[in-house]
Design an enzyme around this catalytic site. Structure first.
Site, PDB file in Angstrom:
ATOM      1  N   PRO A   2     -38.567 -40.617  14.297  1.00  0.00           N
ATOM      2  CA  PRO A   2     -37.480 -41.560  14.602  1.00  0.00           C
ATOM      3  C   PRO A   2     -37.351 -42.663  13.544  1.00  0.00           C
ATOM      4  O   PRO A   2     -38.319 -43.344  13.234  1.00  0.00           O
ATOM      5  CB  PRO A   2     -37.886 -42.141  15.959  1.00  0.00           C
ATOM      6  N   GLU A   3     -36.151 -42.774  12.990  1.00  0.00           N
ATOM      7  CA  GLU A   3     -35.838 -43.846  12.052  1.00  0.00           C
ATOM      8  C   GLU A   3     -34.718 -44.682  12.674  1.00  0.00           C
ATOM      9  O   GLU A   3     -34.346 -44.433  13.822  1.00  0.00           O
ATOM     10  CB  GLU A   3     -35.409 -43.270  10.695  1.00  0.00           C
ATOM     11  N   HIS A  93     -45.789 -34.519  27.878  1.00  0.00           N
ATOM     12  CA  HIS A  93     -46.160 -35.543  26.894  1.00  0.00           C
ATOM     13  C   HIS A  93     -45.628 -36.931  27.239  1.00  0.00           C
ATOM     14  O   HIS A  93     -45.466 -37.768  26.352  1.00  0.00           O
ATOM     15  CB  HIS A  93     -45.697 -35.162  25.484  1.00  0.00           C
ATOM     16  N   ARG A 112     -47.259 -36.984  20.160  1.00  0.00           N
ATOM     17  CA  ARG A 112     -48.412 -37.220  19.299  1.00  0.00           C
ATOM     18  C   ARG A 112     -49.080 -38.555  19.576  1.00  0.00           C
ATOM     19  O   ARG A 112     -49.987 -38.963  18.861  1.00  0.00           O
ATOM     20  CB  ARG A 112     -48.001 -37.064  17.836  1.00  0.00           C
ATOM     21  N   ARG A 151     -39.599 -55.835  -8.399  1.00  0.00           N
ATOM     22  CA  ARG A 151     -40.524 -55.033  -7.605  1.00  0.00           C
ATOM     23  C   ARG A 151     -41.130 -53.938  -8.456  1.00  0.00           C
ATOM     24  O   ARG A 151     -40.441 -53.220  -9.167  1.00  0.00           O
ATOM     25  CB  ARG A 151     -39.780 -54.384  -6.419  1.00  0.00           C
ATOM     26  N   ARG A 250     -45.522 -39.049   0.249  1.00  0.00           N
ATOM     27  CA  ARG A 250     -44.559 -38.380   1.104  1.00  0.00           C
ATOM     28  C   ARG A 250     -43.772 -37.368   0.284  1.00  0.00           C
ATOM     29  O   ARG A 250     -43.712 -37.451  -0.927  1.00  0.00           O
ATOM     30  CB  ARG A 250     -43.582 -39.402   1.714  1.00  0.00           C
TER      31      ARG A 250
END
Ligand code: ZN
Length: 261
Positions: A2-3, A93, A112, A151, A250
């Protein structure tokens, strides 16, 4: 995982199903998801009280209580919500099951067990304590530009750093960079103002379109990389095969022709 778009949809779902009904009790099936609280403390704080309103910041969902403070939900890798008007066996779950006095129930499902359920006296303090950056849909150009200034490191990991900008994860950072035509490993400090403008615009456009598409890859706009993000996928613009690389631990998918380094 989920974002921001997923969490925004959960927020709307919570709004549509669970506001203004007094809680009765809470069953905690997975203690691990509770953050700085206990099943007893959570039950005491909620019993007889109602959720009045919701707000989202990045990947966090806050539901404010009529007694003050807020219930905090974070969905980890795979969490979601499932409401039912009548009490029945919760979905598999289920980590936390909130029972309402009218017989309804809200399941916080976390296969999870990596999400979090917490209480806070103030969402603003919660956000401040975690040093979360501005929400990705709210960040204005000046703040965005200042955040990018000098940055170190690659642009993908910067976009995913919740303390810089809150809400973007692995999948949508790839989409945003594709829409802006920027390579995932491009150094942030080498981006010029035009590229930063493109990136800032792409954040808003991608996240807004993803919410409209109900975060379903099948319903994303035709020019989106997301449905093609995987082995054998082809760029929706130029048909070049998409490639994957490792970027700060990632997997990043990108089009080597549309996003040159
Ligand atoms: Zn391409």
């Amino acid at each position: 995982m989920p974002e921001l778009p997923d969490v925004e949809l959960y927020r709307r779902y919570l709004d549509a199903t669970s506001l203004h009904q007094p809680f009765d009790h809470v069953e905690v099936e997975a203690l691990r998801v509770l953050e700085d609280t206990t099943p007893q403390a959570l039950g005491r704080r909620l019993k007889g009280h109602r959720l009045e309103d919701t707000r989202r910041h990045g990947k966090y969902l806050f539901a404010t209580l009529d007694s003050g403070g807020a219930l905090v939900l974070h969905f980890g890798m795979t969490g979601r919500l499932e409401y039912s008007r009548k009490a029945h066996d919760p979905p598999r779950h289920t980590a936390c099951l909130f029972h309402f006095g009218n017989g309804g129930q809200l399941a916080y499902v976390a296969p999870r067990k990596l999400g979090h359920v917490a209480l806070t006296d103030s969402p603003a303090h919660f956000i401040e304590d975690r040093a979360l950056g501005p929400d990705a849909l709210e960040i204005d150009w000046d703040t965005f530009r200042a955040a990018a200034g000098k940055r170190r490191g690659g642009v993908k990991s910067w976009l995913m750093d919740q303390q810089r900008i809150a809400g973007i994860g692995n999948v949508y950072s790839d989409e945003i960079l594709f829409q802006a035509g920027i390579h995932p490993k491009q150094a942030v400090r080498d981006l010029d103002d035009d590229e930063l403008r493109d990136l800032h615009r792409a954040i808003r456009e991608v996240l807004t379109a993803a919410i409209e598409a109900k975060a379903d890859p099948e319903h994303m706009p035709p020019g989106f990389l997301l449905p093609h993000r995987g082995e054998g996928g082809r760029c929706p613009r130029c048909r070049t095969g998409v490639k994957k690389i490792r970027a700060s631990g990632r997997t990043a998918w990108y089009c080597p022709a549309c996003q040159p380094l």
